[in-house]
Design a protein around this motif. Structure first.
Motif: not given
Lengths: 645, 121
Positions: A504-513, A555-559
């Motif tokens: 889920a975190p790599v499918r978001r375009k932004n959020g919390m690191d 909102t977890a976000y990973a790039r």
């Protein structure tokens, strides 16, 4: 010096991710014994299993050759009570440790360690690790046994702790694993355990993994699984600004992964309410890298700014006149327990404990130094030339780096700082210590069929030798079990649910690191699960944790796969936080042996609460229970009945 | 003149947990493969030292240095952050030094007891 910034400034380019990324691409690996975590316990578990003929697999988040709390070395080997020079028996030593902790120790793993610690060391010697002074560098030293050429630490009379040249321990274990045909999967973070029929609480049949360079997905199927991961480290304190991630005593990538996945799989835990006064964390100094008197530095001479010596005293407060006396039991005492004993019965010599109050009154002048040059020559040589060179995180960070900067132990006194290398933190900064973990039986099996535990996964665990012994034992027991069962069918639904969760975190375009989230969980722990606890605080903590899990964590976000791995760690830290809150709610009594204060239940360790409190997840419900402190029964009898053949 | 100034974020600190000597490092990436925190990536230019991508995750265990085939020649060295540099006092002279002193005493090159790669037997 190419840091990322210099690279970008010089070339004008942002470097591409160097590994090809393929999120979700599946691999399936089958084996007899699946070892999760490739540290000291994990390597020994795989070796133990492979020697019994099992096809063993190690899955390691980092690099098996170097990873884990013992990855960079070990300089003194504890509980080696069966060595020929030792004056005490395994029973005596195990019972002393248990008694010194008022019963709050795991008798099973403690006793296995006492029985097998020296055997492990002899096996390490066969693998190439130097454990004795064969070149007679220390001939004549009072800590040397002339017959075996073993060198001892702490108690020179009882001789249960051996000084060793352990900086190559991990590469040696790694080579042995390879020689035995153990399959090793590095850079794969195990994300969950798989249960039979996909039902938590049922038999464990394998695990899932995430490759932290490629993002690919792994499914491991094992007839038996051994959890060998370490204790949660980033639970109360998280900051990278001052000294990167070397803010914890043990490896900072030990994020409670094993605890979290076993909890979700329905396994039984105990002692998770245990914690201790935190340290300075980010404000400390390099580990073992300041003048002090503990652990590897036992029993160094300390002096004040004027050269005045701070005396060492025995357990009765009598000043010890010679360095030699610091390594001897008191008159009438058979042995002392290293430098950690609580009880008078087992307490050893110590530096005058009130020296700081005396400094306040002017008796000593700051700063304080470790007067290494004044030590007897062979003690000095053992301290700096052997132990500081061989202990974990010392050979390069301290021995080489300090020496290259001009430090000379024959001439120089290394400064002491308050709190020693760990620094001093406020009471809100706690440490999980050698606290809670999986309940095990005499096979080191957990409450779930097919799932075994070793090292820091077992409750009230110990050090390097402990990890080695329990790993080796669990590996053999798991292999015995695996020989009699067949591999189980996977449940696709459980696998798909796990894939949806972790990607889920790599499918978001932004959020919390991951860093902000980690610090956020730590803040809840500091504010609601700290030194002083009560029902209101613990319930509020759970409320805030639930809000964070449902809010910011969504909102977890990973790039990239690396950030995704770190984010999965933070998810586990949040799960372990929940476990700790539940464990703390379940014990309604204050208990100093668990570092546990309930201001709403101030009675200290009342008889009705002298027991282990257990917790486990059953569906969405937390089930609490208890078991007797000595649930393990007669140590030598049970060991004789259960020890692997 | 205006174009020479780029809008850059603050540098992540501590920024340089290790220092490479480009004249010695061959870009073999042994440090990349032995780092327990996986903080490096190989340099896109072959033969060059790796890039420190995650300096803030360094565990300072020194295993990147110890596993470098050219560490004693200085290809890579551990660089304790400024706030981590411990101090000492020379007993006979009373002089004070620290890690990273501008005028350090000569290096002490004595190997550990048993050598840099002590082995049994």
């Amino acid at each position: 010096m190419p840091g990322w910034n210099e690279y970008v400034q010089i070339t004008g380019n942002i470097p591409n991710w160097p590994y090809s990324v393929n999120y979700g691409k599946e691999h399936e690996i089958n084996c007899d014994v699946l070892v999760l975590g490739g540290g000291i316990a994990g390597c020994w578990a795989a070796i133990g299993a492979a020697r019994k003929g099992a096809r063993a697999v190690i899955v390691e988040k980092s690099v098996t050759r170097t990873s884990g709390a013992g990855g960079s070395g070990v300089d003194h080997w504890h509980a080696a009570v069966t060595n020929p020079a030792c004056k005490i028996s395994p029973e005596e030593f195990a019972l002393a440790v248990i008694e010194d902790n008022h019963g709050y120790r795991c008798g099973i793993s403690q006793y296995i360690t006492c029985r097998e610690s020296y055997d492990c060391l002899l096996e390490l010697e066969e693998m190439g690790v130097k454990i004795r002074d064969s070149e007679d560098e220390f001939k004549g030293a009072e800590f040397r046994d002339e017959a075996t050429k073993l060198l001892f630490a702490y108690d020179y009379t009882a001789k249960y702790c051996i000084r060793v040249w352990g900086s190559n321990t991990k590469p040696s274990l790694y080579r042995e694993c390879r020689r035995l045909g153990v399959q090793i999967f590095d850079h794969i973070m195990v994300t969950s355990l798989l249960n039979e029929d996909g039902q938590p609480g049922r038999k464990v049949i394998g695990a899932t993994g995430l490759h932290t360079r490629t993002g690919e997905f792994y499914v491991f199927r094992g007839k038996a699984t051994i959890l060998c991961m370490f204790l949660p480290q980033r639970q109360w304190i998280f900051s990278t600004e001052l000294k990167g991630l070397c803010t914890t005593h043990r490896p900072p990538n030990s994020s409670g992964d094993g605890h979290a996945m076993a909890w979700k799989a329905g396994a039984l835990f105990t002692a998770v309410e245990r914690s201790r006064q935190g340290t300075g964390g980010p404000y400390g100094y390099p580990q073992y890298g300041v003048g002090n008197t503990w652990n590897t530095w036992y029993a160094c001479t300390m002096v004040d700014a004027t050269g005045k010596e701070i005396p060492w005293i025995d357990r009765d407060g009598k000043i010890l006149k010679t360095v030699s006396e610091r390594y001897r039991p008191a008159p009438g005492q058979k042995f002392f327990l290293s430098d950690m004993a609580r009880e008078y019965k087992y307490r050893g010599p110590t530096l005058q404990p009130d020296w700081r109050e005396r400094a306040r009154k002017g008796e000593y002048v700051l700063p304080i130094y470790a007067d290494i040059p004044s030590l007897p020559p062979l003690e000095r040589k053992a301290l700096w030339g052997l132990m500081i060179a061989q202990e974990a995180r010392t050979l390069i960070p301290i021995y080489w780096t300090y020496n290259q900067a001009g430090f000379d132990p024959d001439k120089d006194m290394l400064q002491y700082y308050d709190g020693s290398w760990m620094g001093m933190g406020p009471p809100q900064w706690r440490d999980y210590a050698d606290g809670g973990g999986l309940v095990v039986d005499w096979d080191l099996r957990t409450s779930l069929e097919g799932l075994y535990a070793a090292g820091g996964q077992i409750f009230a665990s110990g050090d390097h030798a402990y990890a080695a012994c329990t790993g080796r034992y669990a590996g053999r027991k798991a292999a015995e079990y695996a020989a009699g069962v067949s591999i189980s069918e996977l449940n696709r639904r459980q696998i798909e649910a796990e894939k949806a969760r972790i990607y889920a975190p790599v499918r978001r375009k932004n959020g919390m690191d991951w860093k902000e989230l980690n610090a956020g969980v730590c803040r809840i722990m500091q504010d609601y699960c700290s030194e002083l606890k009560n029902e209101e605080l613990l319930n509020l903590g759970l409320k805030w944790l639930a809000e964070l899990e449902e809010g910011e964590m969504k909102t977890a976000y990973a790039r990239n796969p690396h950030e995704l791995g770190r984010m999965m760690e933070v998810f586990n830290i949040a799960t372990v936080a929940r476990m700790i809150f539940e464990g703390c709610r379940a014990r309604k009594a204050t208990n100093p042996y668990l570092g546990f204060i309930r201001t709403d239940y101030p009675q200290v360790d009342p008889p009705e609460w002298r027991k282990w409190i257990t917790i486990r997840l059953d569906g969405n419900e937390v089930k609490t229970g208890d078991m007797p402190l000595d649930y393990y029964g007669d140590l030598s009898k049970n060991y004789a009945e259960h020890a692997p053949k | 003149m205006k174009d020479e100034f780029k809008a850059l974020p603050n540098i992540v600190t501590p920024a340089h947990p290790v220092i490479f000597d480009e004249a010695v490092c061959t870009g073999c990436n042994a440090c990349v493969e032995n780092c327990v925190m996986d903080i490096f990536i190989p340099n896109p230019e072959k033969g060059k030292p790796p890039i420190i991508l995650y300096p803030d995750e360094c565990y300072y265990d020194g295993l990147c240095v110890y596993n470098c085939p050219l560490w004693r020649q200085g290809a890579i060295r551990l660089n304790h952050p400024l706030n981590q540099r411990v101090r000492w006092k020379r007993k006979e002279t009373g002089e004070h030094f620290r890690i990273g002193s501008p005028n350090p005493p000569p290096p002490n090159n004595r190997p550990p007891v048993g050598g840099w790669q002590a082995k049994s037997g």
